[in-house]
Design an enzyme around this catalytic site. Structure first.
Site, short mmCIF file in Angstrom:
data_model
loop_
_atom_site.label_atom_id
_atom_site.label_comp_id
_atom_site.label_asym_id
_atom_site.label_seq_id
_atom_site.Cartn_x
_atom_site.Cartn_y
_atom_site.Cartn_z
N GLY A 63 0.83 -1.20 0.00
CA GLY A 63 0.00 0.00 0.00
C GLY A 63 0.86 1.24 0.00
O GLY A 63 2.01 1.20 0.45
N HIS A 98 -2.25 7.79 6.88
CA HIS A 98 -1.25 8.64 6.21
C HIS A 98 -1.89 9.93 5.70
O HIS A 98 -1.29 11.00 5.77
CB HIS A 98 -0.60 7.92 5.03
CG HIS A 98 0.53 7.01 5.41
ND1 HIS A 98 1.66 7.43 6.06
CD2 HIS A 98 0.71 5.68 5.18
CE1 HIS A 98 2.50 6.41 6.23
NE2 HIS A 98 1.94 5.34 5.71
N GLN A 133 2.89 10.00 1.19
CA GLN A 133 4.24 9.44 1.30
C GLN A 133 5.15 9.83 0.14
O GLN A 133 6.36 9.66 0.22
CB GLN A 133 4.17 7.91 1.38
CG GLN A 133 3.57 7.41 2.68
CD GLN A 133 3.41 5.91 2.66
OE1 GLN A 133 2.41 5.39 2.16
NE2 GLN A 133 4.40 5.19 3.17
N HIS A 161 -4.37 1.75 7.48
CA HIS A 161 -3.00 2.28 7.59
C HIS A 161 -2.78 3.42 6.59
O HIS A 161 -2.29 4.49 6.95
CB HIS A 161 -2.02 1.12 7.33
CG HIS A 161 -0.58 1.51 7.27
ND1 HIS A 161 0.35 1.04 8.17
CD2 HIS A 161 0.11 2.31 6.42
CE1 HIS A 161 1.54 1.55 7.87
NE2 HIS A 161 1.42 2.32 6.81
N GLU A 162 -3.19 3.19 5.33
CA GLU A 162 -2.98 4.22 4.30
C GLU A 162 -3.87 5.44 4.56
O GLU A 162 -3.46 6.58 4.31
CB GLU A 162 -3.24 3.66 2.90
CG GLU A 162 -2.40 2.46 2.51
CD GLU A 162 -0.91 2.63 2.76
OE1 GLU A 162 -0.39 3.76 2.72
OE2 GLU A 162 -0.25 1.61 3.03
N CYS A 166 5.64 -0.32 6.99
CA CYS A 166 5.38 0.90 6.21
C CYS A 166 6.61 1.23 5.39
O CYS A 166 7.73 1.17 5.90
CB CYS A 166 5.08 2.05 7.18
SG CYS A 166 4.75 3.61 6.36
N LEU A 167 6.40 1.58 4.13
CA LEU A 167 7.54 1.91 3.26
C LEU A 167 8.28 3.16 3.75
O LEU A 167 9.44 3.36 3.42
CB LEU A 167 7.07 2.10 1.81
CG LEU A 167 6.56 0.83 1.12
CD1 LEU A 167 5.98 1.16 -0.24
CD2 LEU A 167 7.68 -0.21 1.00
NI NI Z 1 2.71 3.43 5.56
#
Ligand code: NI
Length: 167
Positions: free
Chosen positions: A46, A137, A51, A133-134, A91-92
């Site tokens: 995701g 963000h 981000q 989660h996204e 998370c990236l």
């Molecule tokens: Ni993330």
């Protein structure tokens, strides 16, 4: 198409709230494609526009093994949620950190696709966790912020060490 640079926690730009999308133009479609390409290249399951320093309410998700089930959500809203999940997430923007944080096990989400068509999605398990989660963000929240201050301090120290090593 292009892969975009992913901001790393604790970059202050990760805390900027995203604004709702009002125009579904070619620029938005291009951003959605680039976001998906960046997610697949990372690789991740995701990615939120926040981000990549684009503060629009846009996220992409694909939790399938075959990487062929892309979901693009514009202006997503959770209309119902059920249960509690105990799935560990990463998370990236916070590489190498995996934690369980409070999430619903199932969610019903209303969103637009990149063409401006509204739809409702029922998600459970990893997909549900990933969407929550996204969506965080988009509000400027990174998942580690659910953890204790002590854990957050340790995570920041670990990430700073990783960065020094890769420099
Ligand atoms: Ni993330």
């Amino acid at each position: 198409m292009a892969t975009l640079n992913i901001l790393r926690y604790p970059d202050a730009r990760l805390h900027k709230p995203a604004v709702p999308v009002t125009v579904f133009d070619d620029h938005l479609k291009q951003l959605a494609r680039d976001l998906a390409e960046t997610m697949y290249a990372a690789p991740g399951v995701g990615l939120a526009a926040t981000q990549v320093d684009e503060h629009k309410q846009l996220i992409v998700v694909d939790v399938s093994e075959r990487r062929d089930s892309l979901v693009t959500l514009v202006n997503p809203r959770i209309v119902e949620s059920f249960g509690e999940s105990d799935i560990e997430e990463g998370c990236l923007s916070v590489p190498g950190i995996f934690e369980v944080v409070p999430r619903a096990e199932r969610v019903r989400v209303r969103a637009y696709d990149a063409n401006g068509t509204i739809f409702t999605l029922e998600a459970q398990g990893l997909l549900a966790v990933c969407i929550q989660h996204e969506m965080d963000h988009l509000e400027g929240k990174v998942f580690v912020e659910y953890l204790s201050q002590l854990k957050q301090t340790r995570i920041r120290a670990k990430l700073a060490k990783q960065l020094r090593k890769s420099a």
